[in-house]
Design an enzyme around this catalytic site. Structure first.
Site, PDB file in Angstrom:
ATOM      1  N   ASN A   6      57.961 -36.759  35.866  1.00  0.00           N
ATOM      2  CA  ASN A   6      59.076 -36.814  34.918  1.00  0.00           C
ATOM      3  C   ASN A   6      58.672 -37.747  33.774  1.00  0.00           C
ATOM      4  O   ASN A   6      58.708 -38.962  33.918  1.00  0.00           O
ATOM      5  CB  ASN A   6      60.329 -37.340  35.641  1.00  0.00           C
ATOM      6  CG  ASN A   6      61.486 -37.564  34.679  1.00  0.00           C
ATOM      7  OD1 ASN A   6      61.453 -37.115  33.531  1.00  0.00           O
ATOM      8  ND2 ASN A   6      62.508 -38.259  35.150  1.00  0.00           N
ATOM      9  N   TRP A   7      58.275 -37.122  32.659  1.00  0.00           N
ATOM     10  CA  TRP A   7      57.760 -37.927  31.543  1.00  0.00           C
ATOM     11  C   TRP A   7      58.867 -38.623  30.752  1.00  0.00           C
ATOM     12  O   TRP A   7      58.588 -39.442  29.890  1.00  0.00           O
ATOM     13  CB  TRP A   7      56.913 -37.037  30.616  1.00  0.00           C
ATOM     14  CG  TRP A   7      55.476 -36.998  31.030  1.00  0.00           C
ATOM     15  CD1 TRP A   7      54.969 -37.395  32.228  1.00  0.00           C
ATOM     16  CD2 TRP A   7      54.367 -36.548  30.242  1.00  0.00           C
ATOM     17  NE1 TRP A   7      53.607 -37.216  32.248  1.00  0.00           N
ATOM     18  CE2 TRP A   7      53.209 -36.696  31.038  1.00  0.00           C
ATOM     19  CE3 TRP A   7      54.231 -36.027  28.955  1.00  0.00           C
ATOM     20  CZ2 TRP A   7      51.949 -36.348  30.585  1.00  0.00           C
ATOM     21  CZ3 TRP A   7      52.964 -35.675  28.510  1.00  0.00           C
ATOM     22  CH2 TRP A   7      51.831 -35.839  29.314  1.00  0.00           C
ATOM     23  N   LYS A   8      60.126 -38.228  31.000  1.00  0.00           N
ATOM     24  CA  LYS A   8      61.245 -38.833  30.245  1.00  0.00           C
ATOM     25  C   LYS A   8      60.964 -38.703  28.740  1.00  0.00           C
ATOM     26  O   LYS A   8      60.344 -37.757  28.316  1.00  0.00           O
ATOM     27  CB  LYS A   8      61.452 -40.290  30.668  1.00  0.00           C
ATOM     28  CG  LYS A   8      61.548 -40.430  32.181  1.00  0.00           C
ATOM     29  CD  LYS A   8      62.087 -41.755  32.611  1.00  0.00           C
ATOM     30  CE  LYS A   8      62.154 -41.773  34.129  1.00  0.00           C
ATOM     31  NZ  LYS A   8      62.892 -42.879  34.658  1.00  0.00           N
ATOM     32  N   HIS A  95      70.029 -36.236  36.437  1.00  0.00           N
ATOM     33  CA  HIS A  95      69.293 -37.505  36.486  1.00  0.00           C
ATOM     34  C   HIS A  95      70.244 -38.666  36.172  1.00  0.00           C
ATOM     35  O   HIS A  95      71.104 -38.546  35.311  1.00  0.00           O
ATOM     36  CB  HIS A  95      68.127 -37.486  35.495  1.00  0.00           C
ATOM     37  CG  HIS A  95      67.176 -38.611  35.720  1.00  0.00           C
ATOM     38  ND1 HIS A  95      67.454 -39.903  35.320  1.00  0.00           N
ATOM     39  CD2 HIS A  95      65.982 -38.658  36.365  1.00  0.00           C
ATOM     40  CE1 HIS A  95      66.465 -40.685  35.691  1.00  0.00           C
ATOM     41  NE2 HIS A  95      65.550 -39.960  36.328  1.00  0.00           N
ATOM     42  N   GLU A  97      69.942 -41.267  34.533  1.00  0.00           N
ATOM     43  CA  GLU A  97      69.969 -41.721  33.138  1.00  0.00           C
ATOM     44  C   GLU A  97      70.951 -40.876  32.325  1.00  0.00           C
ATOM     45  O   GLU A  97      71.512 -41.352  31.346  1.00  0.00           O
ATOM     46  CB  GLU A  97      68.549 -41.684  32.549  1.00  0.00           C
ATOM     47  CG  GLU A  97      67.718 -42.857  33.053  1.00  0.00           C
ATOM     48  CD  GLU A  97      66.213 -42.612  33.114  1.00  0.00           C
ATOM     49  OE1 GLU A  97      65.741 -41.605  32.553  1.00  0.00           O
ATOM     50  OE2 GLU A  97      65.516 -43.429  33.736  1.00  0.00           O
ATOM     51  N   GLU A 164      67.289 -40.255  44.265  1.00  0.00           N
ATOM     52  CA  GLU A 164      66.811 -41.341  43.426  1.00  0.00           C
ATOM     53  C   GLU A 164      67.855 -42.458  43.361  1.00  0.00           C
ATOM     54  O   GLU A 164      68.780 -42.391  42.551  1.00  0.00           O
ATOM     55  CB  GLU A 164      66.551 -40.839  42.003  1.00  0.00           C
ATOM     56  CG  GLU A 164      65.499 -39.760  41.909  1.00  0.00           C
ATOM     57  CD  GLU A 164      64.883 -39.716  40.511  1.00  0.00           C
ATOM     58  OE1 GLU A 164      63.667 -39.916  40.419  1.00  0.00           O
ATOM     59  OE2 GLU A 164      65.598 -39.513  39.532  1.00  0.00           O
ATOM     60  N   GLY A 170      62.616 -47.343  37.811  1.00  0.00           N
ATOM     61  CA  GLY A 170      62.024 -48.208  36.802  1.00  0.00           C
ATOM     62  C   GLY A 170      62.055 -49.695  37.129  1.00  0.00           C
ATOM     63  O   GLY A 170      61.765 -50.531  36.273  1.00  0.00           O
ATOM     64  N   SER A 201      60.435 -45.643  41.127  1.00  0.00           N
ATOM     65  CA  SER A 201      59.322 -46.604  41.173  1.00  0.00           C
ATOM     66  C   SER A 201      58.148 -46.189  42.063  1.00  0.00           C
ATOM     67  O   SER A 201      57.452 -47.054  42.610  1.00  0.00           O
ATOM     68  CB  SER A 201      59.820 -47.987  41.602  1.00  0.00           C
ATOM     69  OG  SER A 201      60.697 -48.511  40.623  1.00  0.00           O
ATOM     70  N   GLY A 223      57.570 -43.316  35.339  1.00  0.00           N
ATOM     71  CA  GLY A 223      56.597 -44.112  34.580  1.00  0.00           C
ATOM     72  C   GLY A 223      55.137 -43.860  34.967  1.00  0.00           C
ATOM     73  O   GLY A 223      54.296 -43.626  34.092  1.00  0.00           O
TER      74      GLY A 223
HETATM   75  P1  PGA Z   1      60.350 -44.236  37.762  1.00  0.00           P
HETATM   76  O1  PGA Z   1      61.351 -43.039  37.402  1.00  0.00           O
HETATM   77  O2  PGA Z   1      59.256 -43.647  38.613  1.00  0.00           O
HETATM   78  O3  PGA Z   1      59.821 -44.707  36.429  1.00  0.00           O
HETATM   79  O4  PGA Z   1      61.116 -45.254  38.482  1.00  0.00           O
HETATM   80  C1  PGA Z   1      61.691 -42.052  38.301  1.00  0.00           C
HETATM   81  C2  PGA Z   1      62.689 -41.118  37.722  1.00  0.00           C
HETATM   82  O5  PGA Z   1      63.570 -41.575  36.972  1.00  0.00           O
HETATM   83  O6  PGA Z   1      62.645 -39.912  37.968  1.00  0.00           O
END
Ligand code: PGA
Length: 240
Positions: A6-8, A95, A97, A164, A170, A201, A223
């Site tokens: 997941n490159w966000k 997600h 976010e 998640e 993160g 993470s 990340g």
């Molecule tokens: P992260 O993100 O590995 O940077 O914690 C995971 C995600 O949000 O899918």
């Protein structure tokens, strides 16, 4: 095992240069046929990435979609059909976010339905916040997210669940192994036959601990997936 990158909100055309490393690794890594890699870049990179990965078995997905699958006056939005049209096979929905930005369970349900109608597979994210965990209502929260998110969806065969915990995304903090095992089990009981991934993470340092949790079917990597070397390292260590 599934590995979802997941490159966000990361990456330009030059970020695709290092993908050949992952491609090469995937081709030579014949150890385990169960390995699946799915890249979810920002929408701007779906087409060029799909082209780059055309000859490999690495698949491409999107990170979100609009809830309508017809065209309409929704400035800045992209729907599931449009994503499919440029090469996406999957879409991440729900997600945290986006939940934190106001996405409701009802909207998530509409998005999942729309994505399935368009022929996309769905990576449906669920997870509790830190205060919910502290209040010991994790199962209740997950149950509600699952129930409302999958409301009136009879066929779950194209829906994957990504557990998640919000407090883990993160932050570098991952759940205790026994707790994670128990929660994944709880989710699997709620949604029979569904594959359940863990995200939050995941990195080359903690993957040895995470891979020992036997009911996890894959990992959603944020990340660390932006760095091809780290992403390959995570996969290699999982199979070692
Ligand atoms: P992260 O993100 O590995 O940077 O914690 C995971 C995600 O949000 O899918």
């Amino acid at each position: 095992m599934y590995f979802i990158a997941n490159w966000k909100m990361y990456g330009g055309l030059n970020s695709l240069n290092s993908l050949h490393k992952v491609n090469k690794f995937f081709k030579t890594f014949k150890k385990n046929k169960s390995l699946r890699i799915i890249y979810c870049p920002p929408n701007t990179l779906i087409r060029p990435m799909s082209k780059k990965l055309k000859k490999s078995n690495i698949e491409v997905g999107a990170q979100n979609c609009h809830e309508k699958d017809s065209y309409g006056p929704f400035t800045g939005s992209v729907n599931s059909k449009m994503l499919k049209n440029v090469g996406a096979k999957y879409v991440i929905v729900g997600h945290s976010e986006n939940r934190q930005a106001g996405e409701t369970d009802k909207l998530i349900n509409q998005k999942i339905k729309s994505a399935l109608r368009s022929g996309l597979k769905v990576i449906f994210c669920i997870g509790e916040t830190l205060s919910q965990k502290r209040k010991k209502i994790t199962n209740k929260v997950l149950n509600k997210q699952i129930k409302l998110g999958l409301n009136k969806i009879r066929n779950n065969s194209k829906v994957f669940i990504a557990y998640e915990p919000v407090w883990s995304i993160g932050t570098g903090v991952i759940p205790k192994s026994n707790e994670l095992f128990t929660t994944i089990n709880f989710i699997k009981k709620k949604i029979k036959k569904s594959k359940v991934f863990y995200g939050g993470s995941v990195n080359p340092k903690n993957i040895n601990e995470l891979k020992s949790i036997i009911n996890i079917d894959g990992f959603l990597v944020g990340g660390a997936s932006q760095d091809s070397k780290k992403f390959i390292d995570i996969i290699k260590k999982t199979y070692n």
